[in-house]
Design a protein around this motif. Sequence first.
Motif, PDB file in Angstrom:
ATOM      1  N   UNK A   1      -6.849  13.190   7.205  1.00 32.69           N
ATOM      2  CA  UNK A   1      -6.750  12.969   6.395  1.00 32.69           C
ATOM      3  C   UNK A   1      -5.413  11.994   5.948  1.00 32.69           C
ATOM      4  N   UNK A   2      -4.791  11.429   6.527  1.00 36.27           N
ATOM      5  CA  UNK A   2      -3.495  11.007   5.260  1.00 36.27           C
ATOM      6  C   UNK A   2      -3.914   9.353   5.351  1.00 36.27           C
ATOM      7  N   UNK A   3      -3.214   8.831   4.130  1.00 40.72           N
ATOM      8  CA  UNK A   3      -3.592   7.262   3.259  1.00 40.72           C
ATOM      9  C   UNK A   3      -2.946   5.877   3.948  1.00 40.72           C
ATOM     10  N   UNK A   4      -2.530   6.069   5.206  1.00 40.53           N
ATOM     11  CA  UNK A   4      -1.286   5.071   4.972  1.00 40.53           C
ATOM     12  C   UNK A   4      -1.277   3.841   4.295  1.00 40.53           C
ATOM     13  N   UNK A   5      -2.978   3.658   4.136  1.00 34.98           N
ATOM     14  CA  UNK A   5      -3.005   1.974   3.147  1.00 34.98           C
ATOM     15  C   UNK A   5      -3.051   2.154   1.473  1.00 34.98           C
ATOM     16  N   UNK A   6      -2.855   3.546   1.471  1.00 35.07           N
ATOM     17  CA  UNK A   6      -2.266   3.876  -0.258  1.00 35.07           C
ATOM     18  C   UNK A   6      -1.364   2.548  -0.671  1.00 35.07           C
ATOM     19  N   UNK A   7      -2.390   1.586  -2.140  1.00 39.64           N
ATOM     20  CA  UNK A   7      -1.027   0.912  -2.928  1.00 39.64           C
ATOM     21  C   UNK A   7       0.061   1.980  -3.297  1.00 39.64           C
ATOM     22  N   UNK A   8       1.515   1.624  -3.459  1.00 39.68           N
ATOM     23  CA  UNK A   8       1.805   2.093  -3.694  1.00 39.68           C
ATOM     24  C   UNK A   8       3.497   3.252  -3.102  1.00 39.68           C
ATOM     25  N   UNK A   9       2.431   3.128  -1.816  1.00 34.80           N
ATOM     26  CA  UNK A   9       3.142   4.265  -0.864  1.00 34.80           C
ATOM     27  C   UNK A   9       4.156   3.308  -0.765  1.00 34.80           C
ATOM     28  N   UNK A  10       5.443   3.994  -0.134  1.00 32.76           N
ATOM     29  CA  UNK A  10       6.467   3.352   0.116  1.00 32.76           C
ATOM     30  C   UNK A  10       6.250   2.918   1.739  1.00 32.76           C
ATOM     31  N   UNK A  11       6.106   4.003   2.175  1.00 31.45           N
ATOM     32  CA  UNK A  11       6.415   3.986   3.806  1.00 31.45           C
ATOM     33  C   UNK A  11       4.665   4.606   4.428  1.00 31.45           C
ATOM     34  N   UNK A  12       4.132   3.938   5.206  1.00 34.43           N
ATOM     35  CA  UNK A  12       2.493   3.760   5.478  1.00 34.43           C
ATOM     36  C   UNK A  12       2.535   5.095   6.258  1.00 34.43           C
TER      37      UNK A  12
END
Length: 425
Positions: A206-217
């Motif tokens: 359920x991780x969201x590596x591509x979410x805008x605003x995150x610093x690390x994937x």
Amino acid sequence: KSVASWPAPEIPRIGGTGIPVSLFDSSTGEVVPVQPDAHATLYVCGITPYDATHLGHAATYLAFDTLGRAWRDAGIEVSYSQNITDVDDPLLERATATGVDWEDLAQSQTDLFRSDMAALRVIPPDHYVRVQDVVDETAEAVGRMLEEGTAYRVPITADADPAPLDAGDGDVYFDVEAAQRLTSWRLGSVSRFDAEHMASAFVEFGGDPDRPGKRGRLDPLLWRAARAGEPSWPTPIGRGRPGWHVECSVIATGTLGTGITVQGGGRDLRFPHHEFSAAHATAITHETFAHHFAHAGLVAYDGEKMSKSLGNLVLVSKLTAEGHDPAAIRLAILSNHYRDDWSWSDELLDRAEERLARWRAHAATVAVDDAASAQADSPLVTRIRRAVANDLDTPTAVAVVDEWAAGDADPAVPGIVDALLGITL
Ligand SMILES: Nc1ncnc2c1ncn2[C@@H]1O[C@H](COS(=O)(=O)NC(=O)[C@@H](N)CS)[C@@H](O)[C@H]1O
Ligand SMILES: [Zn+2]
């Protein structure tokens, strides 16, 4: 903060001395002696309460029940904690999909889990804690991480779906890169996964590596700000609910302190869950979270890992309702090594029922002598103890009991079978 767990089974005190356990540690990849001195602390991740209790769940909880029994047999006191993941996306999705209130689903499924664990004679945790009961402590811990720089806010776009209740300051993520600069935790130190395996497991859970605003994937969610249609609680860091990993960091350290002896679960929790639970705990407490990470193999059925999403579940309560003796279910599971992946089958249960009948028939012919002296110098008792102390090798222990049932008159074996394997003869 603990809720009721379930009735504890009788555990006979056996004469002689138990043998200290050596256990495979996922963070080193080796079987190492577990050194709890006189007091051991154990945190085993609890269920997300739906589709309880399938045989995969049961196998994992029986693995750590065996560990707790071996510690007790060696005279070590055990403090045991488990959580109940009653606030998390998978449960909310199931509640919505089946049109039931998430709290009712969690309550009824946790009750079923309790009765299944009692039927299997699993020793209950000393602390049994629901996520909904530690929301304030979790928000407070996340607030500290925001202050210390190991966490940061990611804004929710106004057109997000579901709509934010009050966009407030947004969601909170753990800063993997900053945490490695500011704390002693290092990415991969728990799971030893390589980058590719981490990336795929992160998404699988359920991780969201591509979410805008995150610093690390790989930055995991710590706190989800309130969304329409989702449960949320008012806290000092805004209205919302805890992320998955941090709930275990807070419940484990809140009930057992830091430097716990063993953190346990099924091997699907190695990454991201146990990696980040340890990371968050270290960021919150600035101490080592656990000395040992132990993982059970995955039970399959019809060639696929038994899991909710696949719907190929065999439930303990279905088997007991059909009249199968829970002791035989327990024996069928313990006849496999806890770290192996294996497949459940009806034949496995048939063989266990035959084996149990043989064991009980033989026990009826020996004058069971529970005197400590008889147990202390029984070579079979010692062989059973050695097997369980060797990375919980219950298949070997079961084979020794088979030998006994083939005609050995040793009166001390039923006692150790009850104490270490949780099976009454
Ligand atoms: N097929 C399986 N075989 C062995 N263990 C399993 C299997 N499926 C789930 N488990 C284990 O059973 C325990 C509960 O799983 S669970 O209900 O999905 N819940 C969770 O993983 C989280 N609530 C942990 S905080 C976990 O340790 C999980 O690794
Ligand atoms: Zn957990």
